[in-house]
Design a protein around this motif. Sequence first.
Motif, mmCIF file in Angstrom:
data_model
loop_
_atom_site.group_PDB
_atom_site.id
_atom_site.type_symbol
_atom_site.label_atom_id
_atom_site.label_comp_id
_atom_site.label_asym_id
_atom_site.label_seq_id
_atom_site.Cartn_x
_atom_site.Cartn_y
_atom_site.Cartn_z
ATOM 1 N N GLN A 65 -0.517 -4.513 -10.239
ATOM 2 C CA GLN A 65 -1.774 -3.834 -9.934
ATOM 3 C C GLN A 65 -2.922 -4.627 -10.513
ATOM 4 O O GLN A 65 -2.880 -5.034 -11.679
ATOM 5 C CB GLN A 65 -1.807 -2.442 -10.578
ATOM 6 N N SER A 98 0.842 -1.195 0.000
ATOM 7 C CA SER A 98 0.000 0.000 0.000
ATOM 8 C C SER A 98 0.872 1.237 0.000
ATOM 9 O O SER A 98 1.916 1.270 0.650
ATOM 10 C CB SER A 98 -0.895 0.006 1.242
ATOM 11 N N PHE A 119 0.801 -7.132 -4.744
ATOM 12 C CA PHE A 119 -0.195 -6.434 -5.547
ATOM 13 C C PHE A 119 -0.619 -5.139 -4.860
ATOM 14 O O PHE A 119 -0.826 -5.108 -3.644
ATOM 15 C CB PHE A 119 -1.435 -7.309 -5.750
ATOM 16 N N LEU A 120 -0.760 -4.089 -5.647
ATOM 17 C CA LEU A 120 -1.336 -2.832 -5.172
ATOM 18 C C LEU A 120 -2.836 -2.892 -5.434
ATOM 19 O O LEU A 120 -3.270 -3.043 -6.572
ATOM 20 C CB LEU A 120 -0.716 -1.648 -5.918
ATOM 21 N N MET A 121 -3.638 -2.747 -4.353
ATOM 22 C CA MET A 121 -5.087 -2.926 -4.496
ATOM 23 C C MET A 121 -5.911 -1.849 -3.807
ATOM 24 O O MET A 121 -7.112 -1.744 -4.047
ATOM 25 C CB MET A 121 -5.498 -4.306 -3.957
ATOM 26 N N HIS A 134 -5.950 1.751 -3.634
ATOM 27 C CA HIS A 134 -5.488 3.068 -4.066
ATOM 28 C C HIS A 134 -6.597 3.750 -4.864
ATOM 29 O O HIS A 134 -7.690 3.206 -5.058
ATOM 30 C CB HIS A 134 -4.234 2.928 -4.930
ATOM 31 N N LEU A 168 -0.783 -3.543 -15.118
ATOM 32 C CA LEU A 168 -2.129 -3.377 -14.579
ATOM 33 C C LEU A 168 -3.092 -4.377 -15.243
ATOM 34 O O LEU A 168 -3.160 -4.475 -16.457
ATOM 35 C CB LEU A 168 -2.632 -1.950 -14.820
ATOM 36 N N ILE A 217 5.019 -1.448 -11.994
ATOM 37 C CA ILE A 217 3.644 -0.957 -12.048
ATOM 38 C C ILE A 217 3.429 -0.044 -13.247
ATOM 39 O O ILE A 217 2.612 -0.322 -14.120
ATOM 40 C CB ILE A 217 3.265 -0.240 -10.743
#
Length: 364
Positions: A238, A7, A304-306, A308, A277, A202
């Motif tokens: 992402q 995050s 994983f970026l989730m 945002h 992405l 990313i």
Amino acid sequence: MQFGIFSVGDVTTDPTTGRTPTEHERIKAMVAIALKAEEVGLDVFATGEHHNPPFVPSSPTTMLGYIAARTERLILSTSTTLITTNDPVKIAEDFAMLQHLAEGRVDVMMGRGNTGPVYPWFGQDIRQGIPLAIENYALLHQLWREENVDWQGRFRTPLQSFTSTPRPLDDTPPFVWHGSIRSPEIAEQAAYYGDGFFANNIFWPKEHFQKLINLYRERYAHYGHGTPEQAMVGLGGQVFMRKNSQDAVREFRPYFDNAPVYGHGPSLEEFTEQTPLTVGSPQEVVEKTLAFRESFGDYQRQLFLMDHAGLPLKTVLEQLDLLGEEVVPVLRKEFAKGRPAEVPDGPTHAARVAARTESLEEAK
């Protein structure tokens, strides 16, 4: 292979409702997300470090210490610790303390950040970013491995017979990743020490990160730490998922179009085609993530970026359910197929303590 989430802790207005969460709500949401990550079977939760709005995680070890007390298995990491503007002595102390509190479930990811003004806020010069990263980490590395440190450098006062306390748990410092978006010097640094290299993976096409990872692997072998395939690589990614891709695209589009980091630029379709992405079904996430191995080789950690772009907490928790139930179990199985025996697993404290003990026994 380890799977988790990272995050950046942004406070962003939800474009579908016009509501902006408070800092308190965002901080509590990050904790809820970490707890959910453990619940659904993920391995890692990582938080960034920022000292400016619209971000809230200015004190990662405080947050991770709180999460440590409420979890049992989760590896707790930073997705950036600012090695350039934090005092290496304080980093050594803070993360060793966190190690003890979390029974070793601690990693740290060194980075320079992407906010220029942070340098003067902490008394440093952004033009010295790379030299600061190199010198400060050299000191941190020494502080964790030597009890009495004599040291002198360019960017801080000298140390004489200094002992950082507490000492690392089991005489084994936290595993270190060096994170980079663009700097080959950081890939070189990671290779020199035999540490891990985390490619943000990313916002750029895969070819950009292939160059950095290949450099790291080659230099890791050059410095005698093992073969290129044995180097420790982590990747970002992402995703946004719904049961079918049409629903995912429709729901995520307003968040993408208005996100501070990539809104008002390339279209969602262009961005998903050109970067990692993935907006679609769980199966599409599986397929695109598995393709990372074709580009970068076998690797150890996927984050994983989730949470945002203003996505509400409820939606993020739903995403984590899908990730834990329908994506990660398949990825674990598929990544294990054909994985050479000499490729190491992701780092854990227990495994590193065992390796250290074995090395000491062999040296007798």
